[in-house]
Motif scaffolding. Structure first.
Motif, mmCIF file in Angstrom:
data_model
loop_
_atom_site.group_PDB
_atom_site.id
_atom_site.type_symbol
_atom_site.label_atom_id
_atom_site.label_comp_id
_atom_site.label_asym_id
_atom_site.label_seq_id
_atom_site.Cartn_x
_atom_site.Cartn_y
_atom_site.Cartn_z
ATOM 1 N N SER A 1 59.192 46.508 57.700
ATOM 2 C CA SER A 1 59.064 47.449 56.585
ATOM 3 C C SER A 1 58.269 48.695 56.956
ATOM 4 C CB SER A 1 58.400 46.759 55.388
ATOM 5 O OG SER A 1 57.108 46.290 55.744
ATOM 6 N N GLU A 2 57.289 48.543 57.847
ATOM 7 C CA GLU A 2 56.451 49.670 58.260
ATOM 8 C C GLU A 2 56.095 49.505 59.739
ATOM 9 O OE1 GLU A 2 53.026 49.823 55.759
ATOM 10 O OE2 GLU A 2 54.174 50.062 53.901
ATOM 11 N N ILE A 3 55.949 50.634 60.432
ATOM 12 C CA ILE A 3 55.607 50.618 61.858
ATOM 13 C C ILE A 3 54.387 51.511 62.074
ATOM 14 C CG2 ILE A 3 56.389 51.126 64.204
ATOM 15 C CD1 ILE A 3 59.253 50.711 63.230
ATOM 16 N N TYR A 4 53.372 50.947 62.733
ATOM 17 C CA TYR A 4 52.134 51.674 63.004
ATOM 18 C C TYR A 4 51.868 51.687 64.511
ATOM 19 C CZ TYR A 4 51.129 51.230 58.002
ATOM 20 O OH TYR A 4 51.201 51.302 56.636
ATOM 21 N N LEU A 5 51.057 52.653 64.918
ATOM 22 C CA LEU A 5 50.679 52.797 66.326
ATOM 23 C C LEU A 5 49.167 52.835 66.427
ATOM 24 C CD1 LEU A 5 51.492 53.396 69.297
ATOM 25 C CD2 LEU A 5 51.515 55.823 68.691
ATOM 26 N N ALA A 6 48.591 51.882 67.171
ATOM 27 C CA ALA A 6 47.141 51.815 67.383
ATOM 28 C C ALA A 6 46.859 52.112 68.848
ATOM 29 C CB ALA A 6 46.603 50.443 66.994
ATOM 30 N N TYR A 7 46.101 53.164 69.101
ATOM 31 C CA TYR A 7 45.802 53.563 70.471
ATOM 32 C C TYR A 7 44.454 54.272 70.512
ATOM 33 C CZ TYR A 7 46.916 58.435 69.280
ATOM 34 O OH TYR A 7 46.907 59.687 68.725
ATOM 35 N N THR A 8 44.015 54.656 71.697
ATOM 36 C CA THR A 8 42.740 55.346 71.860
ATOM 37 C C THR A 8 43.002 56.783 72.277
ATOM 38 O OG1 THR A 8 41.703 53.274 72.546
ATOM 39 C CG2 THR A 8 40.491 55.308 72.980
ATOM 40 N N SER A 9 42.586 57.709 71.426
ATOM 41 C CA SER A 9 42.788 59.134 71.696
ATOM 42 C C SER A 9 41.734 59.627 72.687
ATOM 43 C CB SER A 9 42.693 59.925 70.391
ATOM 44 O OG SER A 9 42.773 61.319 70.637
ATOM 45 N N LEU B 1 44.813 55.038 64.379
ATOM 46 C CA LEU B 1 45.921 54.275 63.801
ATOM 47 C C LEU B 1 46.789 55.255 63.024
ATOM 48 C CD1 LEU B 1 47.103 51.381 63.247
ATOM 49 C CD2 LEU B 1 45.819 51.461 61.100
ATOM 50 N N ILE B 2 48.042 55.413 63.438
ATOM 51 C CA ILE B 2 48.945 56.337 62.759
ATOM 52 C C ILE B 2 50.203 55.592 62.322
ATOM 53 C CG2 ILE B 2 48.098 58.362 63.995
ATOM 54 C CD1 ILE B 2 50.529 58.216 65.772
#
Length: 287
Positions: free
Chosen positions: A162-170, A181-182
């Motif tokens: 239903s939803e897709i998120y991206l967790a990373y270190t800027s 988290l975007i």
């Protein structure tokens, strides 16, 4: 009080550790220079891609498209980007904390793990690891981002997601790395909605041949670009975090060696003093 032998052994052990941390710092420094160059070179393109897509959708009015509509059912997906190795300070734990401490419940969320450390940490938190792309982070390519995007979009269209998120270190600079988290899908315009009240009127966006075909081509490229950009920034952040961690470890080792050297010298001085006292006492007893 520890004996001279114990102090000497501990000092030698710390000196060996110091040599390892120094070597790891040098390796991380070299890797950081390369990864930072890549991240800084690619960042403008991905930032522009993000801004362009947002501007297009803002000018599109009440457009309806599957990629813009939240799924009625299905689980949330988080692409969690971490590293395959430790000794990087809080780099990996920050990603685990970002996901586990957010609005994601383990029973409603699945993880697409890019990096073994993040995968292991989220497993311990009770999250399901749907896919493991840990090998990708060793040498990320744009093709890897496209592969992940294709699989995610297929699941999204089937209603499994239903939803897709991206967790990373800027990566901001050598010492500053910010966990982010975007939301990738569905694409929303919450930021633009807040600015519409004071914004000037904009010309509507026209699509050729039609809206659906255009967005079917553009949004997958947008998502792939965001994922690949996150790869580049994460690798630079990892090397920066490891370099700082090894630098701090080396400094701590040097302080401990200094303290142990002082303890050793004091113990040695005390031993010599005791031996002299015994010799003098023996001489007096004979005399």
């Amino acid at each position: 009080m520890a004996s001279m032998r114990d102090i000497k052994r501990r000092k030698e052990s710390i000196q060996s550790t110091e040599q390892i941390t120094k070597a790891m710092k040098l390796v991380s420094t070299v890797k950081l220079q390369k990864s930072r160059t890549k991240a800084e070179t690619t960042k403008p393109y991905f930032d522009m891609m993000y801004q362009t897509i947002r501007a297009m959708l803002e000018k599109s009015g009440g457009i309806r498209h599957p990629y813009l509509t939240p799924g009625a059912s299905g689980k949330k997906v988080v692409i969690a980007i971490s590293s395959n190795r430790g000794l990087a300070g809080g780099y990996n734990s920050n990603i685990v904390r970002l996901v586990a401490g957010g609005d994601f419940k383990p029973e409603d969320t699945v993880i697409y793990a890019v990096g073994r450390k993040g995968k292991d940490g989220l497993l311990r938190k009770g999250f399901e690891i749907r896919k493991d792309y840990s090998d990708v982070i060793n040498a990320p390519l744009y093709h890897d981002a496209v592969e992940i995007t294709t699989e995610l979009l297929d699941s999204f269209q089937k209603g499994e997601v239903s939803e897709i998120y991206l967790a990373y270190t800027s990566f901001k600079n050598t010492v500053t790395h910010i966990p982010k988290l975007i939301k990738l899908l569905p694409v929303t315009l919450e930021e633009q909605e807040e600015k519409k009240e004071n914004a000037a009127p904009v010309a509507p966006m026209n699509y050729e041949p039609n809206e659906e075909e255009a967005l079917n081509a553009i949004i997958p490229k947008y998502i792939s670009s965001m994922i690949y950009g996150a790869f580049m920034e994460s690798v630079a952040s990892e090397n920066g975090a490891r370099m700082n961690a090894m630098d701090n470890a080396t400094s701590n080792a040097e302080e401990m060696i200094e303290d142990l050297s002082l303890q050793y010298n004091r113990a040695r001085q005390g031993s010599i003093t005791q031996e002299l006292t015994e010799i003098i006492a023996g001489a007096n007893a004979i005399g």
